[in-house]
Design a protein around this motif. Sequence first.
Motif, PDB file in Angstrom:
ATOM      1  N   ARG A 153      30.703  41.335  29.588  1.00 37.63           N
ATOM      2  CA  ARG A 153      31.362  42.194  30.494  1.00 37.63           C
ATOM      3  C   ARG A 153      31.036  41.761  31.877  1.00 37.63           C
ATOM      4  O   ARG A 153      31.441  42.111  32.774  1.00 37.63           O
ATOM      5  CB  ARG A 153      31.157  43.935  30.342  1.00 37.63           C
ATOM      6  CG  ARG A 153      31.803  44.344  29.034  1.00 37.63           C
ATOM      7  CD  ARG A 153      33.049  45.154  29.607  1.00 37.63           C
ATOM      8  NE  ARG A 153      33.700  45.772  28.311  1.00 37.63           N
ATOM      9  CZ  ARG A 153      34.827  46.527  28.130  1.00 37.63           C
ATOM     10  NH1 ARG A 153      35.238  47.039  29.400  1.00 37.63           N
ATOM     11  NH2 ARG A 153      35.180  46.625  27.451  1.00 37.63           N
ATOM     12  N   PRO A 175      34.841  41.856  33.518  1.00 41.25           N
ATOM     13  CA  PRO A 175      34.690  43.160  33.529  1.00 41.25           C
ATOM     14  C   PRO A 175      35.450  44.138  32.388  1.00 41.25           C
ATOM     15  O   PRO A 175      34.959  45.230  32.232  1.00 41.25           O
ATOM     16  CB  PRO A 175      34.759  43.533  35.004  1.00 41.25           C
ATOM     17  CG  PRO A 175      34.749  42.133  35.702  1.00 41.25           C
ATOM     18  CD  PRO A 175      35.117  41.218  34.834  1.00 41.25           C
ATOM     19  N   PHE A 176      36.630  43.666  32.303  1.00 37.79           N
ATOM     20  CA  PHE A 176      37.500  44.374  31.364  1.00 37.79           C
ATOM     21  C   PHE A 176      37.316  43.864  30.007  1.00 37.79           C
ATOM     22  O   PHE A 176      38.036  44.585  29.000  1.00 37.79           O
ATOM     23  CB  PHE A 176      38.980  44.076  31.910  1.00 37.79           C
ATOM     24  CG  PHE A 176      39.208  44.549  33.421  1.00 37.79           C
ATOM     25  CD1 PHE A 176      39.430  45.933  33.575  1.00 37.79           C
ATOM     26  CD2 PHE A 176      39.380  43.487  34.301  1.00 37.79           C
ATOM     27  CE1 PHE A 176      39.447  46.459  35.091  1.00 37.79           C
ATOM     28  CE2 PHE A 176      39.605  43.862  35.459  1.00 37.79           C
ATOM     29  CZ  PHE A 176      39.486  45.241  35.903  1.00 37.79           C
ATOM     30  N   GLN A 236      38.201  41.571  28.391  1.00 36.50           N
ATOM     31  CA  GLN A 236      39.512  40.895  27.915  1.00 36.50           C
ATOM     32  C   GLN A 236      39.281  39.414  27.738  1.00 36.50           C
ATOM     33  O   GLN A 236      38.100  38.718  28.262  1.00 36.50           O
ATOM     34  CB  GLN A 236      40.612  40.941  28.887  1.00 36.50           C
ATOM     35  CG  GLN A 236      40.980  42.656  28.929  1.00 36.50           C
ATOM     36  CD  GLN A 236      41.803  42.683  30.106  1.00 36.50           C
ATOM     37  OE1 GLN A 236      42.034  42.158  31.067  1.00 36.50           O
ATOM     38  NE2 GLN A 236      42.926  43.512  29.788  1.00 36.50           N
ATOM     39  N   MET A 242      35.437  32.795  36.808  1.00 39.11           N
ATOM     40  CA  MET A 242      36.699  33.571  36.929  1.00 39.11           C
ATOM     41  C   MET A 242      37.306  34.159  35.971  1.00 39.11           C
ATOM     42  O   MET A 242      36.890  33.879  34.726  1.00 39.11           O
ATOM     43  CB  MET A 242      37.769  32.788  37.850  1.00 39.11           C
ATOM     44  CG  MET A 242      38.318  31.704  37.378  1.00 39.11           C
ATOM     45  SD  MET A 242      39.208  30.536  38.332  1.00 39.11           S
ATOM     46  CE  MET A 242      40.380  31.611  39.307  1.00 39.11           C
ATOM     47  N   PHE A 243      38.003  35.189  35.870  1.00 38.70           N
ATOM     48  CA  PHE A 243      39.051  35.423  34.925  1.00 38.70           C
ATOM     49  C   PHE A 243      40.524  35.966  35.541  1.00 38.70           C
ATOM     50  O   PHE A 243      40.639  35.679  36.655  1.00 38.70           O
ATOM     51  CB  PHE A 243      38.374  36.800  34.258  1.00 38.70           C
ATOM     52  CG  PHE A 243      37.988  37.989  35.252  1.00 38.70           C
ATOM     53  CD1 PHE A 243      36.941  37.995  35.922  1.00 38.70           C
ATOM     54  CD2 PHE A 243      38.807  38.780  35.584  1.00 38.70           C
ATOM     55  CE1 PHE A 243      36.564  39.057  36.682  1.00 38.70           C
ATOM     56  CE2 PHE A 243      38.691  39.812  36.554  1.00 38.70           C
ATOM     57  CZ  PHE A 243      37.475  40.094  37.137  1.00 38.70           C
ATOM     58  N   GLU A 244      41.313  36.579  34.481  1.00 38.56           N
ATOM     59  CA  GLU A 244      42.737  36.650  34.851  1.00 38.56           C
ATOM     60  C   GLU A 244      43.420  35.440  34.556  1.00 38.56           C
ATOM     61  O   GLU A 244      43.339  34.349  35.190  1.00 38.56           O
ATOM     62  CB  GLU A 244      43.047  37.089  36.251  1.00 38.56           C
ATOM     63  CG  GLU A 244      42.319  38.547  36.630  1.00 38.56           C
ATOM     64  CD  GLU A 244      43.171  39.791  35.881  1.00 38.56           C
ATOM     65  OE1 GLU A 244      44.483  39.612  35.377  1.00 38.56           O
ATOM     66  OE2 GLU A 244      42.537  40.759  35.465  1.00 38.56           O
ATOM     67  N   ALA A 286      38.168  31.149  44.294  1.00 35.24           N
ATOM     68  CA  ALA A 286      38.389  31.488  42.804  1.00 35.24           C
ATOM     69  C   ALA A 286      37.938  33.122  42.384  1.00 35.24           C
ATOM     70  O   ALA A 286      38.970  33.780  41.983  1.00 35.24           O
ATOM     71  CB  ALA A 286      37.520  30.423  41.920  1.00 35.24           C
ATOM     72  N   ARG A 287      37.045  33.218  43.113  1.00 32.94           N
ATOM     73  CA  ARG A 287      36.739  34.993  42.904  1.00 32.94           C
ATOM     74  C   ARG A 287      37.905  35.787  43.815  1.00 32.94           C
ATOM     75  O   ARG A 287      38.191  36.934  43.102  1.00 32.94           O
ATOM     76  CB  ARG A 287      35.379  35.294  43.625  1.00 32.94           C
ATOM     77  CG  ARG A 287      34.062  34.714  43.023  1.00 32.94           C
ATOM     78  CD  ARG A 287      34.111  34.762  41.425  1.00 32.94           C
ATOM     79  NE  ARG A 287      33.917  36.190  41.154  1.00 32.94           N
ATOM     80  CZ  ARG A 287      33.773  36.747  39.926  1.00 32.94           C
ATOM     81  NH1 ARG A 287      33.829  36.160  38.888  1.00 32.94           N
ATOM     82  NH2 ARG A 287      33.296  38.146  39.626  1.00 32.94           N
ATOM     83  N   THR A 308      40.817  35.731  41.598  1.00 37.31           N
ATOM     84  CA  THR A 308      40.745  36.576  40.493  1.00 37.31           C
ATOM     85  C   THR A 308      40.455  38.003  40.597  1.00 37.31           C
ATOM     86  O   THR A 308      41.553  38.592  40.139  1.00 37.31           O
ATOM     87  CB  THR A 308      39.189  36.522  40.043  1.00 37.31           C
ATOM     88  OG1 THR A 308      39.152  34.991  39.413  1.00 37.31           O
ATOM     89  CG2 THR A 308      38.758  37.514  38.809  1.00 37.31           C
ATOM     90  N   PHE A 356      44.546  38.978  41.249  1.00 32.99           N
ATOM     91  CA  PHE A 356      45.341  39.335  40.094  1.00 32.99           C
ATOM     92  C   PHE A 356      44.906  40.291  39.281  1.00 32.99           C
ATOM     93  O   PHE A 356      45.654  41.018  38.756  1.00 32.99           O
ATOM     94  CB  PHE A 356      45.340  37.877  39.189  1.00 32.99           C
ATOM     95  CG  PHE A 356      45.918  36.785  39.452  1.00 32.99           C
ATOM     96  CD1 PHE A 356      47.335  36.687  39.180  1.00 32.99           C
ATOM     97  CD2 PHE A 356      45.549  35.668  40.139  1.00 32.99           C
ATOM     98  CE1 PHE A 356      48.113  35.625  39.484  1.00 32.99           C
ATOM     99  CE2 PHE A 356      46.446  34.523  40.634  1.00 32.99           C
ATOM    100  CZ  PHE A 356      47.731  34.771  40.252  1.00 32.99           C
ATOM    101  N   SER A 407      36.034  50.326  33.424  1.00 33.97           N
ATOM    102  CA  SER A 407      35.641  48.764  33.570  1.00 33.97           C
ATOM    103  C   SER A 407      35.651  48.590  35.414  1.00 33.97           C
ATOM    104  O   SER A 407      34.627  47.836  35.614  1.00 33.97           O
ATOM    105  CB  SER A 407      36.480  47.865  33.167  1.00 33.97           C
ATOM    106  OG  SER A 407      36.750  48.088  31.737  1.00 33.97           O
ATOM    107  N   ALA A 417      32.227  47.364  37.110  1.00 30.66           N
ATOM    108  CA  ALA A 417      32.262  46.010  37.990  1.00 30.66           C
ATOM    109  C   ALA A 417      31.710  46.341  39.374  1.00 30.66           C
ATOM    110  O   ALA A 417      30.887  45.280  40.026  1.00 30.66           O
ATOM    111  CB  ALA A 417      33.339  45.251  37.925  1.00 30.66           C
TER     112      ALA A 417
END
Lengths: 213, 213
Positions: A48, A52-53, A55, A66-68, B92-93, B96, B99, B142, B146
């Motif tokens: 997490r 954070p989600f 996923q 990064m994520f998404e 990039a953050r 993220t 999105f 979530s 975060a």
Amino acid sequence: MTIQFTAFRWVPSFAQGWVRDLRIRWALEEAGLPYEVILVDGETQNYRDWQPFGQVPAYRDDEVEMFESGAIVLRLAAMSEKLAPRTEAGLARVSTWIFAALNSIEPQAQTLVQLDGFYAGQAWTEGRRPSAQANLDARLTSLSNALGDKDYLEGRFTAGDILMATVLRELEECGALKKFPNLDAYRARCLARRAFAKALEDQLQTFRENEPA
Amino acid sequence: MTIQFTAFRWVPSFAQGWVRDLRIRWALEEAGLPYEVILVDGETQNYRDWQPFGQVPAYRDDEVEMFESGAIVLRLAAMSEKLAPRTEAGLARVSTWIFAALNSIEPQAQTLVQLDGFYAGQAWTEGRRPSAQANLDARLTSLSNALGDKDYLEGRFTAGDILMATVLRELEECGALKKFPNLDAYRARCLARRAFAKALEDQLQTFRENEPA
């Protein structure tokens, strides 16, 4: 450049083939970039802190963390001509279509799909269906007009098609694309690519290998 | 660099202050970049050639032509240190979080908000509400974890906060943020910025000037 992203070790059968690391696998296979998959279960605090989600996918390379899935595919698009033209104008168009897939089409698609899936049989779904169908049809009409008789949204295949095709794929079961033959053919054209088949098979293989006893 | 984007000439009162050119105006005011607003009604074929969904904003500058508020704000973030750090990792953050706001939070937020707004009084909405509330609460939990006690998602203000704050703002009326004091304070902190107030006033002023007789 070492590329790593996360995927789930195992998910129930209804989700197999639909988890969103599929988009990253597809983009990486198109680009021909080497990568490592990190299998996770999503619920540890350690994970997490990265996603954070809870996923998948989360992503890192030598420069970024990064994520998404949309943000990650856009990152990859900037790395490979296979995923986007090498111009500012071309990358901006790919960015536009990635956001359009995720924010202008997917919410309407998911609303309809969930009526037949996750919420099937609940009393409220029949009342919701007419407006959900109308909202989706309006967006698909616009998308169909934008695609016209082109093979891909920007004429050539780009990372924008990866996002749009994975969103349209969610509509296969409910038949919403039948009214839009050019979109249905576009979806099929994208999903017939060798890189998509490899990505899908790799995700499914992981779940076969980690099937709970 | 000449920056132009589209906004609606006028919309009904329920939409005033909520049209998504607000995000672009806010980003440009934060960045201190000069811009021109092109007023449109959205329904001409000429405009649809630029913005296939007939929505605003659409955007162009000397190098690119694009649409989707998330994609446009991300483009602006790459132009100004006021909107994102000047590093690959920092950009990039920001990508993220843009999105995440649009794909992981906004669909759940919109589902709940529409129950009280657009679909208010329809028989099916009461059956839908418990799952909609639970889905939104899960994502907000979530996000709250975060954010923690930071002022902004990345510690400093970025374009990611513009997208996230405009999404959280949609939840003001329904009270969904009351359970998450740090998110509610974050929303208020973002919306208290001078650039947001200027963006909002400029959108509202356009509608006042073009009120139908």
